[in-house]
Design a protein around this motif. Structure first.
Motif, PDB file in Angstrom:
ATOM      1  N   MET A  40       0.855  -1.202   0.000  1.00  0.00           N
ATOM      2  CA  MET A  40       0.000   0.000   0.000  1.00  0.00           C
ATOM      3  C   MET A  40       0.883   1.241   0.000  1.00  0.00           C
ATOM      4  O   MET A  40       1.954   1.249   0.592  1.00  0.00           O
ATOM      5  N   ALA A  41       0.410   2.284  -0.676  1.00  0.00           N
ATOM      6  CA  ALA A  41       1.178   3.515  -0.793  1.00  0.00           C
ATOM      7  C   ALA A  41       1.383   4.161   0.562  1.00  0.00           C
ATOM      8  O   ALA A  41       0.551   4.053   1.456  1.00  0.00           O
ATOM      9  N   ARG A  42       2.535   4.810   0.695  1.00  0.00           N
ATOM     10  CA  ARG A  42       2.819   5.508   1.947  1.00  0.00           C
ATOM     11  C   ARG A  42       1.782   6.604   2.205  1.00  0.00           C
ATOM     12  O   ARG A  42       1.396   6.855   3.327  1.00  0.00           O
ATOM     13  N   SER A  43       1.371   7.297   1.138  1.00  0.00           N
ATOM     14  CA  SER A  43       0.216   8.179   1.207  1.00  0.00           C
ATOM     15  C   SER A  43      -0.881   7.488   0.420  1.00  0.00           C
ATOM     16  O   SER A  43      -0.674   7.102  -0.729  1.00  0.00           O
ATOM     17  N   GLN A  44      -2.034   7.258   1.010  1.00  0.00           N
ATOM     18  CA  GLN A  44      -3.052   6.431   0.379  1.00  0.00           C
ATOM     19  C   GLN A  44      -3.945   7.216  -0.564  1.00  0.00           C
ATOM     20  O   GLN A  44      -4.887   6.670  -1.139  1.00  0.00           O
ATOM     21  N   ARG A  45      -3.650   8.505  -0.756  1.00  0.00           N
ATOM     22  CA  ARG A  45      -4.448   9.321  -1.673  1.00  0.00           C
ATOM     23  C   ARG A  45      -3.510  10.158  -2.537  1.00  0.00           C
ATOM     24  O   ARG A  45      -2.448  10.595  -2.102  1.00  0.00           O
ATOM     25  N   LEU A  46      -3.948  10.380  -3.769  1.00  0.00           N
ATOM     26  CA  LEU A  46      -3.128  11.065  -4.766  1.00  0.00           C
ATOM     27  C   LEU A  46      -3.952  12.166  -5.404  1.00  0.00           C
ATOM     28  O   LEU A  46      -5.098  11.945  -5.805  1.00  0.00           O
ATOM     29  N   ALA A  47      -3.386  13.366  -5.504  1.00  0.00           N
ATOM     30  CA  ALA A  47      -4.082  14.492  -6.139  1.00  0.00           C
ATOM     31  C   ALA A  47      -3.211  15.047  -7.253  1.00  0.00           C
ATOM     32  O   ALA A  47      -2.083  15.493  -7.014  1.00  0.00           O
ATOM     33  N   LEU A  48      -3.743  15.019  -8.478  1.00  0.00           N
ATOM     34  CA  LEU A  48      -3.034  15.485  -9.661  1.00  0.00           C
ATOM     35  C   LEU A  48      -3.773  16.694 -10.238  1.00  0.00           C
ATOM     36  O   LEU A  48      -5.006  16.724 -10.253  1.00  0.00           O
ATOM     37  N   PHE A  49      -3.011  17.658 -10.728  1.00  0.00           N
ATOM     38  CA  PHE A  49      -3.602  18.907 -11.211  1.00  0.00           C
ATOM     39  C   PHE A  49      -3.012  19.302 -12.559  1.00  0.00           C
ATOM     40  O   PHE A  49      -1.783  19.374 -12.711  1.00  0.00           O
ATOM     41  N   ASP A  50      -3.870  19.572 -13.524  1.00  0.00           N
ATOM     42  CA  ASP A  50      -3.440  20.251 -14.740  1.00  0.00           C
ATOM     43  C   ASP A  50      -3.123  21.691 -14.349  1.00  0.00           C
ATOM     44  O   ASP A  50      -3.558  22.178 -13.297  1.00  0.00           O
ATOM     45  N   LEU A  51      -2.377  22.405 -15.205  1.00  0.00           N
ATOM     46  CA  LEU A  51      -1.983  23.778 -14.874  1.00  0.00           C
ATOM     47  C   LEU A  51      -2.812  24.820 -15.625  1.00  0.00           C
ATOM     48  O   LEU A  51      -3.699  25.454 -15.048  1.00  0.00           O
ATOM     49  N   ASP A  52      -2.552  25.001 -16.912  1.00  0.00           N
ATOM     50  CA  ASP A  52      -3.191  26.089 -17.664  1.00  0.00           C
ATOM     51  C   ASP A  52      -4.702  25.911 -17.740  1.00  0.00           C
ATOM     52  O   ASP A  52      -5.207  24.837 -18.082  1.00  0.00           O
ATOM     53  N   HIS A  53      -5.437  26.962 -17.391  1.00  0.00           N
ATOM     54  CA  HIS A  53      -6.899  27.004 -17.431  1.00  0.00           C
ATOM     55  C   HIS A  53      -7.535  26.029 -16.436  1.00  0.00           C
ATOM     56  O   HIS A  53      -8.740  25.786 -16.497  1.00  0.00           O
ATOM     57  N   THR A  54      -6.734  25.484 -15.530  1.00  0.00           N
ATOM     58  CA  THR A  54      -7.244  24.651 -14.438  1.00  0.00           C
ATOM     59  C   THR A  54      -6.831  25.285 -13.115  1.00  0.00           C
ATOM     60  O   THR A  54      -7.665  25.867 -12.419  1.00  0.00           O
ATOM     61  N   LEU A  55      -5.554  25.225 -12.774  1.00  0.00           N
ATOM     62  CA  LEU A  55      -5.086  25.920 -11.574  1.00  0.00           C
ATOM     63  C   LEU A  55      -4.933  27.419 -11.814  1.00  0.00           C
ATOM     64  O   LEU A  55      -5.068  28.216 -10.879  1.00  0.00           O
ATOM     65  N   ILE A  56      -4.637  27.786 -13.053  1.00  0.00           N
ATOM     66  CA  ILE A  56      -4.509  29.204 -13.395  1.00  0.00           C
ATOM     67  C   ILE A  56      -5.452  29.511 -14.558  1.00  0.00           C
ATOM     68  O   ILE A  56      -5.689  28.646 -15.404  1.00  0.00           O
ATOM     69  N   PRO A  57      -5.975  30.737 -14.616  1.00  0.00           N
ATOM     70  CA  PRO A  57      -6.979  31.064 -15.638  1.00  0.00           C
ATOM     71  C   PRO A  57      -6.376  31.661 -16.899  1.00  0.00           C
ATOM     72  O   PRO A  57      -7.016  32.478 -17.566  1.00  0.00           O
ATOM     73  N   PHE A  58      -5.166  31.271 -17.256  1.00  0.00           N
ATOM     74  CA  PHE A  58      -4.505  31.849 -18.419  1.00  0.00           C
ATOM     75  C   PHE A  58      -3.484  30.868 -18.981  1.00  0.00           C
ATOM     76  O   PHE A  58      -3.241  29.803 -18.398  1.00  0.00           O
ATOM     77  N   ASP A  59      -2.906  31.252 -20.111  1.00  0.00           N
ATOM     78  CA  ASP A  59      -1.899  30.459 -20.801  1.00  0.00           C
ATOM     79  C   ASP A  59      -0.526  30.841 -20.255  1.00  0.00           C
ATOM     80  O   ASP A  59      -0.046  31.948 -20.488  1.00  0.00           O
ATOM     81  N   SER A  60       0.107  29.926 -19.537  1.00  0.00           N
ATOM     82  CA  SER A  60       1.367  30.258 -18.880  1.00  0.00           C
ATOM     83  C   SER A  60       2.493  30.519 -19.879  1.00  0.00           C
ATOM     84  O   SER A  60       3.366  31.354 -19.624  1.00  0.00           O
ATOM     85  N   GLY A  61       2.480  29.825 -21.007  1.00  0.00           N
ATOM     86  CA  GLY A  61       3.509  30.051 -22.015  1.00  0.00           C
ATOM     87  C   GLY A  61       3.469  31.453 -22.573  1.00  0.00           C
ATOM     88  O   GLY A  61       4.514  32.112 -22.722  1.00  0.00           O
ATOM     89  N   ARG A  62       2.283  31.940 -22.855  1.00  0.00           N
ATOM     90  CA  ARG A  62       2.144  33.312 -23.360  1.00  0.00           C
ATOM     91  C   ARG A  62       2.592  34.320 -22.321  1.00  0.00           C
ATOM     92  O   ARG A  62       3.269  35.299 -22.629  1.00  0.00           O
ATOM     93  N   GLU A  63       2.217  34.083 -21.058  1.00  0.00           N
ATOM     94  CA  GLU A  63       2.609  35.012 -20.006  1.00  0.00           C
ATOM     95  C   GLU A  63       4.127  35.045 -19.824  1.00  0.00           C
ATOM     96  O   GLU A  63       4.703  36.097 -19.549  1.00  0.00           O
ATOM     97  N   TRP A  64       4.777  33.901 -19.991  1.00  0.00           N
ATOM     98  CA  TRP A  64       6.239  33.849 -19.902  1.00  0.00           C
ATOM     99  C   TRP A  64       6.873  34.704 -21.003  1.00  0.00           C
ATOM    100  O   TRP A  64       7.796  35.473 -20.755  1.00  0.00           O
ATOM    101  N   LEU A  65       6.343  34.579 -22.210  1.00  0.00           N
ATOM    102  CA  LEU A  65       6.892  35.361 -23.323  1.00  0.00           C
ATOM    103  C   LEU A  65       6.640  36.854 -23.123  1.00  0.00           C
ATOM    104  O   LEU A  65       7.520  37.686 -23.383  1.00  0.00           O
ATOM    105  N   LEU A  66       5.446  37.219 -22.649  1.00  0.00           N
ATOM    106  CA  LEU A  66       5.163  38.626 -22.377  1.00  0.00           C
ATOM    107  C   LEU A  66       6.086  39.170 -21.290  1.00  0.00           C
ATOM    108  O   LEU A  66       6.544  40.320 -21.372  1.00  0.00           O
ATOM    109  N   PHE A  67       6.355  38.369 -20.288  1.00  0.00           N
ATOM    110  CA  PHE A  67       7.284  38.733 -19.219  1.00  0.00           C
ATOM    111  C   PHE A  67       8.668  39.039 -19.805  1.00  0.00           C
ATOM    112  O   PHE A  67       9.305  40.043 -19.441  1.00  0.00           O
ATOM    113  N   LEU A  68       9.141  38.201 -20.711  1.00  0.00           N
ATOM    114  CA  LEU A  68      10.446  38.409 -21.330  1.00  0.00           C
ATOM    115  C   LEU A  68      10.453  39.637 -22.236  1.00  0.00           C
ATOM    116  O   LEU A  68      11.426  40.397 -22.264  1.00  0.00           O
TER     117      LEU A  68
END
Length: 226
Positions: free
Chosen positions: A1-29
């Motif tokens: 049995m897993a050391r932690s018996q529960r697993l939580a997975l998260f998508d990033l863009d438009h799930t945890l954050i409401p925008f496109d992270s790649g575009r924001e990185w380029l705008l930052f640069l």
């Protein structure tokens, strides 16, 4: 049995954050004068080509990574910390709380994103998620080539990335009594179907239809306030 018996997975863009992270990185640069302003236009053109099916995910990756391909790793690391500080002000409190609720419950947490590690790492730090499964940029002699190392962490390969990560720790998905994956896109159906608790977050039309048909939870603006 897993050391932690529960697993939580998260998508990033438009799930945890409401925008496109790649575009924001380029705008930052661009704002720092580090790259030419045309890189954002080329990136958006690549996005349109990808959505229309005229190119693969590799083209999007290249559009994000190539502009810093001839930049020293130390400089990229400095930009990464500055980018993190800027993005921390834009991350919704609701998704910070969602991730924190899983961490506080002792769940094993990971972000699983198609986004290149170069851009995704600052967000993993912001959310306090210890494990990041992302598309790995290829380096030769310490320099980014614009190519991808192995398979992009995309569509069915998200499942492969998760399985490989867990196997390195002597685990399998079936070891967890409960496992969640939060995502906004139908392209993530392979991983959504591989967990015990798939959750659609502001889903696209196809994912919404699947979620409603199968009785999956659907989080919208009232639940995850973007």
């Amino acid at each position: 049995m897993a050391r932690s018996q529960r697993l939580a997975l998260f998508d990033l863009d438009h799930t945890l954050i409401p925008f496109d992270s790649g575009r924001e990185w380029l705008l930052f640069l661009v704002e720092r004068g580090a790259v030419d302003a045309a890189v954002e236009r080329r990136y958006l053109e690549s996005c349109r080509s990808y959505v229309s099916g005229r190119c693969g995910i590799e083209v999007l990756h290249r559009a994000v990574v190539t502009p810093v391909g001839h930049t020293a790793e130390a400089q990229i690391a400095r930009w990464s910390r500055e980018f993190e500080a800027e993005m921390a002000r834009r991350v919704p409190r609701s998704t910070l709380a969602l991730v924190a609720s899983h961490r506080d419950a002792g769940d094993r947490c990971a972000i699983v994103t198609t986004t290149t590690r170069l851009v995704a790492e600052p967000f993993a730090r912001i959310f306090g998620v210890p494990h990041l499964l992302a598309t790995e940029p290829r380096r030769v002699g310490g320099w980014l080539t614009g190519d991808i190392e192995g398979h992009a962490c995309h569509r069915e390969h998200k499942v492969t990335h998760v399985q490989r990560w867990l196997a390195a720790e002597g685990l399998m998905l079936k070891d967890f009594e409960r496992s969640w994956f939060y995502s906004d896109a139908a392209g993530d159906l392979p991983l959504l179907q591989a967990v015990t608790d798939p959750v659609a977050v502001r889903p696209d039309d196809r994912l919404r239809a699947v979620a409603q048909e199968r009785g999956w939870p659907v989080l919208g603006t009232a639940d995850v306030a973007f």
